[in-house]
Design a protein around this motif. Structure first.
Motif, mmCIF file in Angstrom:
data_model
loop_
_atom_site.group_PDB
_atom_site.id
_atom_site.type_symbol
_atom_site.label_atom_id
_atom_site.label_comp_id
_atom_site.label_asym_id
_atom_site.label_seq_id
_atom_site.Cartn_x
_atom_site.Cartn_y
_atom_site.Cartn_z
ATOM 1 N N HIS A 132 0.844 -1.204 0.000
ATOM 2 C CA HIS A 132 0.000 0.000 0.000
ATOM 3 C C HIS A 132 0.875 1.249 0.000
ATOM 4 N N CYS A 133 0.887 1.958 -1.115
ATOM 5 C CA CYS A 133 1.624 3.223 -1.181
ATOM 6 C C CYS A 133 0.936 4.149 -2.169
ATOM 7 N N HIS A 145 -9.842 1.187 4.283
ATOM 8 C CA HIS A 145 -9.356 2.210 5.209
ATOM 9 C C HIS A 145 -10.441 2.388 6.269
ATOM 10 N N HIS A 181 -6.095 -2.215 5.580
ATOM 11 C CA HIS A 181 -4.779 -1.620 5.404
ATOM 12 C C HIS A 181 -4.426 -0.750 6.606
ATOM 13 N N CYS A 182 -3.120 -0.616 6.856
ATOM 14 C CA CYS A 182 -2.619 0.177 7.981
ATOM 15 C C CYS A 182 -3.400 -0.139 9.253
ATOM 16 N N ALA A 227 1.730 -1.212 8.843
ATOM 17 C CA ALA A 227 2.564 -0.139 8.307
ATOM 18 C C ALA A 227 3.653 0.214 9.324
ATOM 19 N N ASP A 259 2.363 2.875 3.188
ATOM 20 C CA ASP A 259 1.416 3.995 3.087
ATOM 21 C C ASP A 259 2.162 5.283 2.701
#
Ligand SMILES: [Zn+2]
Ligand SMILES: [Zn+2]
Length: 259
Positions: A5-6, A133, A158-159, A180, A208
């Protein structure tokens, strides 16, 4: 190793993308999942630059909960925008990031719900994984995912920043989670417990970027090469080797996103 994830199609990387990609490859990254905002024409256009410089990059496209207010009158337009962007991007492999953010509450919650639901439906229709998210909105996130039958496709939180009880809830629902750079922060005690707790075949690592740079880069622009530091932190917390964490999270990535 893969940064799952970026945001390297963002304006923050437009000036030195070559160097950022070179450092990522030198750090041993085989690829990265780059998030694109379907309502950001400039970012969708810059995705072509990312692909040219780094052909192994794959994309996930969505309308972020922060932007849901723009679609309050017609949430189906959010899904239509994502669908159009997916059709225009041959390296797209997922829908996201989508979800709920009650920390910032930039968009009315009703709009966040409707836009989230519409994009879950799109992911199911297209049989694509969902990148979620969620911030201070866990109960509603789980509820909407269940009501919209998101479990028919892979779902990644994510994160992830919750405790082991919330991680248990993610896993029990059949979803996977991604850690992350926060896991490197000294005070992230609960998250360190999560890193040791999650089965390796349910775990992803991410940066991220440009946000959330890990120790010792905190406060600076983050970049995909730093996912190596996340792998090292997770390895130390599990009493495992970074090599094994890199390989296992890459295998998990391949299972979910079929890159
Ligand atoms: Zn996010
Ligand atoms: Zn993100």
């Amino acid at each position: 190793m893969i940064d799952s994830h970026c945001h390297i199609a963002g304006a923050e990387f437009a000036g030195d993308l070559d160097a950022v990609v070179a450092r990522a490859q030198a750090a041993g990254l085989e690829g990265a999942l780059t998030i694109l905002a379907a309502d950001d024409e400039a970012e969708l256009t810059r995705a072509a630059d990312v692909s040219r410089r780094w052909p192994d990059v794959r994309f996930s496209i969505g309308i972020h909960p922060h932007a849901a207010g723009n679609f309050a009158a017609s949430p189906e337009d959010a899904a239509a925008a994502v669908e159009a962007a997916l059709a225009a991007q041959p390296a797209a492999r997922a829908v996201g990031e989508v979800g709920l953010d009650y920390h910032y509450d930039f968009a009315p919650r009703e709009a966040q719900h409707a836009v989230f639901r519409a994009q879950i439906a799109l992911a199911r229709h297209r049989r694509l994984p969902l990148v979620i998210h969620t911030r201070e909105a866990e109960d509603d996130t789980f509820r909407l995912l269940a009501e919209e039958h998101a479990g028919e496709v892979p779902v990644v939180f994510h994160c992830f920043t919750g405790n082991t009880a919330t991680a248990r809830r993610v896993l029990d629902a059949g979803y996977d989670l991604s850690l992350a750079g926060i896991v490197t922060f000294p005070r992230a005690i609960e998250l360190k417990e999560v890193a040791a707790f999650v089965p390796l075949d349910r775990l992803l690592i991410e940066t991220d970027s440009p946000y959330l740079a890990p120790v010792p880069h905190r406060g600076k622009r983050n970049e995909p090469a730093h996912v190596a530091l996340v792998a090292e932190a997770v390895a130390a917390l599990r009493g495992d080797t970074p090599q094994r964490i890199r390989e296992a999270t890459t295998a998990t990535f391949r299972r979910i996103f079929n890159p």
